[in-house]
Design an enzyme around this catalytic site. Structure first.
Site, PDB file in Angstrom:
ATOM      1  N   GLU A 110      -7.297   5.421  -3.777  1.00  0.00           N
ATOM      2  CA  GLU A 110      -6.153   4.617  -4.224  1.00  0.00           C
ATOM      3  C   GLU A 110      -5.196   4.362  -3.068  1.00  0.00           C
ATOM      4  O   GLU A 110      -5.104   5.179  -2.147  1.00  0.00           O
ATOM      5  CB  GLU A 110      -5.399   5.371  -5.336  1.00  0.00           C
ATOM      6  CG  GLU A 110      -5.596   4.783  -6.719  1.00  0.00           C
ATOM      7  CD  GLU A 110      -4.870   3.449  -6.939  1.00  0.00           C
ATOM      8  OE1 GLU A 110      -4.721   2.658  -5.983  1.00  0.00           O
ATOM      9  OE2 GLU A 110      -4.460   3.205  -8.079  1.00  0.00           O
ATOM     10  N   ASP A 111      -4.501   3.256  -3.159  1.00  0.00           N
ATOM     11  CA  ASP A 111      -3.499   2.972  -2.134  1.00  0.00           C
ATOM     12  C   ASP A 111      -2.276   3.868  -2.298  1.00  0.00           C
ATOM     13  O   ASP A 111      -1.798   4.465  -1.350  1.00  0.00           O
ATOM     14  CB  ASP A 111      -3.102   1.481  -2.158  1.00  0.00           C
ATOM     15  CG  ASP A 111      -2.754   0.973  -3.565  1.00  0.00           C
ATOM     16  OD1 ASP A 111      -2.737   1.753  -4.528  1.00  0.00           O
ATOM     17  OD2 ASP A 111      -2.497  -0.250  -3.683  1.00  0.00           O
ATOM     18  N   ASP A 114       2.046   6.294  -7.878  1.00  0.00           N
ATOM     19  CA  ASP A 114       3.431   5.958  -8.199  1.00  0.00           C
ATOM     20  C   ASP A 114       3.803   6.663  -9.508  1.00  0.00           C
ATOM     21  O   ASP A 114       4.106   7.854  -9.509  1.00  0.00           O
ATOM     22  CB  ASP A 114       3.517   4.427  -8.280  1.00  0.00           C
ATOM     23  CG  ASP A 114       4.920   3.894  -8.438  1.00  0.00           C
ATOM     24  OD1 ASP A 114       5.858   4.526  -7.933  1.00  0.00           O
ATOM     25  OD2 ASP A 114       5.084   2.823  -9.061  1.00  0.00           O
ATOM     26  N   PHE A 163       9.889   0.235  -2.501  1.00  0.00           N
ATOM     27  CA  PHE A 163       8.718  -0.621  -2.690  1.00  0.00           C
ATOM     28  C   PHE A 163       8.132  -0.960  -1.322  1.00  0.00           C
ATOM     29  O   PHE A 163       8.797  -1.548  -0.474  1.00  0.00           O
ATOM     30  CB  PHE A 163       9.077  -1.898  -3.451  1.00  0.00           C
ATOM     31  CG  PHE A 163       7.850  -2.578  -3.968  1.00  0.00           C
ATOM     32  CD1 PHE A 163       7.246  -2.145  -5.140  1.00  0.00           C
ATOM     33  CD2 PHE A 163       7.263  -3.621  -3.263  1.00  0.00           C
ATOM     34  CE1 PHE A 163       6.082  -2.737  -5.605  1.00  0.00           C
ATOM     35  CE2 PHE A 163       6.099  -4.219  -3.722  1.00  0.00           C
ATOM     36  CZ  PHE A 163       5.513  -3.783  -4.899  1.00  0.00           C
ATOM     37  N   ARG A 176      -0.676  -8.048   2.234  1.00  0.00           N
ATOM     38  CA  ARG A 176      -1.791  -7.098   2.212  1.00  0.00           C
ATOM     39  C   ARG A 176      -2.418  -6.933   3.599  1.00  0.00           C
ATOM     40  O   ARG A 176      -3.003  -5.904   3.905  1.00  0.00           O
ATOM     41  CB  ARG A 176      -2.888  -7.566   1.244  1.00  0.00           C
ATOM     42  CG  ARG A 176      -2.492  -7.513  -0.224  1.00  0.00           C
ATOM     43  CD  ARG A 176      -3.749  -7.665  -1.081  1.00  0.00           C
ATOM     44  NE  ARG A 176      -3.461  -7.989  -2.473  1.00  0.00           N
ATOM     45  CZ  ARG A 176      -3.164  -7.079  -3.413  1.00  0.00           C
ATOM     46  NH1 ARG A 176      -3.108  -5.805  -3.118  1.00  0.00           N
ATOM     47  NH2 ARG A 176      -2.939  -7.466  -4.653  1.00  0.00           N
TER      48      ARG A 176
HETATM   49  P1  IMP Z   1       0.898   3.828 -10.967  1.00  0.00           P
HETATM   50  O1  IMP Z   1      -0.043   3.608 -12.091  1.00  0.00           O
HETATM   51  O2  IMP Z   1       2.326   3.593 -11.375  1.00  0.00           O
HETATM   52  O3  IMP Z   1       0.719   5.149 -10.251  1.00  0.00           O
HETATM   53  O4  IMP Z   1       0.709   2.637  -9.951  1.00  0.00           O
HETATM   54  C1  IMP Z   1      -0.313   2.506  -9.127  1.00  0.00           C
HETATM   55  C2  IMP Z   1      -0.412   1.082  -8.609  1.00  0.00           C
HETATM   56  O5  IMP Z   1       0.842   0.376  -8.607  1.00  0.00           O
HETATM   57  C3  IMP Z   1      -0.839   1.134  -7.161  1.00  0.00           C
HETATM   58  O6  IMP Z   1      -2.235   1.192  -7.063  1.00  0.00           O
HETATM   59  C4  IMP Z   1      -0.259  -0.162  -6.615  1.00  0.00           C
HETATM   60  O7  IMP Z   1      -1.167  -1.219  -6.827  1.00  0.00           O
HETATM   61  C5  IMP Z   1       0.985  -0.402  -7.439  1.00  0.00           C
HETATM   62  N1  IMP Z   1       2.180   0.047  -6.697  1.00  0.00           N
HETATM   63  C6  IMP Z   1       2.945   1.124  -6.949  1.00  0.00           C
HETATM   64  N2  IMP Z   1       3.948   1.244  -6.069  1.00  0.00           N
HETATM   65  C7  IMP Z   1       3.818   0.210  -5.217  1.00  0.00           C
HETATM   66  C8  IMP Z   1       4.551  -0.206  -4.042  1.00  0.00           C
HETATM   67  O8  IMP Z   1       5.541   0.390  -3.586  1.00  0.00           O
HETATM   68  N3  IMP Z   1       4.087  -1.329  -3.425  1.00  0.00           N
HETATM   69  C9  IMP Z   1       3.017  -2.026  -3.867  1.00  0.00           C
HETATM   70  N4  IMP Z   1       2.297  -1.675  -4.943  1.00  0.00           N
HETATM   71  C10 IMP Z   1       2.688  -0.558  -5.619  1.00  0.00           C
HETATM   72 MG    MG Z   2      -3.570  -0.371  -6.706  1.00  0.00          MG
END
Ligand code: IMP
Ligand code: MG
Length: 188
Positions: A110-111, A114, A163, A176
């Site tokens: 995963e990138d 969050d 962000f 990206r």
């Molecule tokens: P989660 O389900 O809230 O943990 O979110 C995961 C996904 O939200 C990541 O795989 C990203 O695609 C997106 N995301 C969360 N924070 C950021 C950010 O700061 N920048 C860009 N994408 C984000």
């Molecule tokens: Mg993602």
């Protein structure tokens, strides 16, 4: 091309809307460490590295080249974010794995972790589908934003609640292709 010019890539790609948070060379050094750790942990096995599209594709491409093992790759796409910077809270598998799951050692790549909604959903879903083991590699972690606890087996960097974009991560599909992690000024 003189390879030392790569050290200046941040400034060449820089943009007046962004501040650099993690420079390209720092990302690469950490990814080499993560790759070496994965190679040690999975010695004698053939893990399947599962890239969570689209954001993790750049990290995935560098990470697999840092793992000195036989491995397989696969891709999954989930929808968790709409346009902009706010989470919809909705998680849906848009594209599933092509290869088999049962009996395989999966590593989700995963990138960023969050809220944890995406990965906790994927973990639950794939445990039920008979994977031999499941681990998670995330380049970035925003601990302050967590809604559901998720254990990260391989973590690149903890970052503040900002962000971020670049190195695969987008803001409305932009940025990206940046080779570093930046912070958008005035992101809503
Ligand atoms: P989660 O389900 O809230 O943990 O979110 C995961 C996904 O939200 C990541 O795989 C990203 O695609 C997106 N995301 C969360 N924070 C950021 C950010 O700061 N920048 C860009 N994408 C984000
Ligand atoms: Mg993602």
């Amino acid at each position: 091309m003189d390879i030392t010019t790569n050290n200046r890539i941040e400034t060449e790609f820089n943009n007046r809307h962004l501040d650099v948070l993690i420079p390209a060379d720092v990302l690469q050094a950490r990814i080499r460490e993560l790759g070496a750790q994965i190679a040690r942990d999975y010695e004698g096995r053939t893990p399947v590295l599962v890239c969570v599209l689209k954001g993790a594709m750049v990290f995935m491409a560098d990470l697999i080249r840092a793992i000195d093992l036989h491995l397989n790759i696969d891709f999954i796409a989930v929808s968790s974010y709409g346009a902009g910077t706010r989470s919809t809270g909705e998680v849906k598998i848009v594209k599933d794995l092509d290869g088999p799951i049962e009996g395989h050692d999966l590593i989700f790549v995963e990138d960023i972790l969050d809220t944890g909604l995406t990965l906790s959903y994927l973990l639950e879903n794939f445990r039920a589908r008979g994977a031999a083991s499941i681990r998670i590699a995330a380049l970035l972690n925003k601990p302050e934003r967590r809604k559901i606890e998720v254990h990260l087996d391989y973590k690149g960097f903890d970052i503040p609640d900002k962000f971020v974009v670049g190195y695969g991560l987008d803001f409305d599909e932009r940025y990206r292709n940046l080779p570093y992690i930046g912070v958008v000024r005035n992101a809503e």
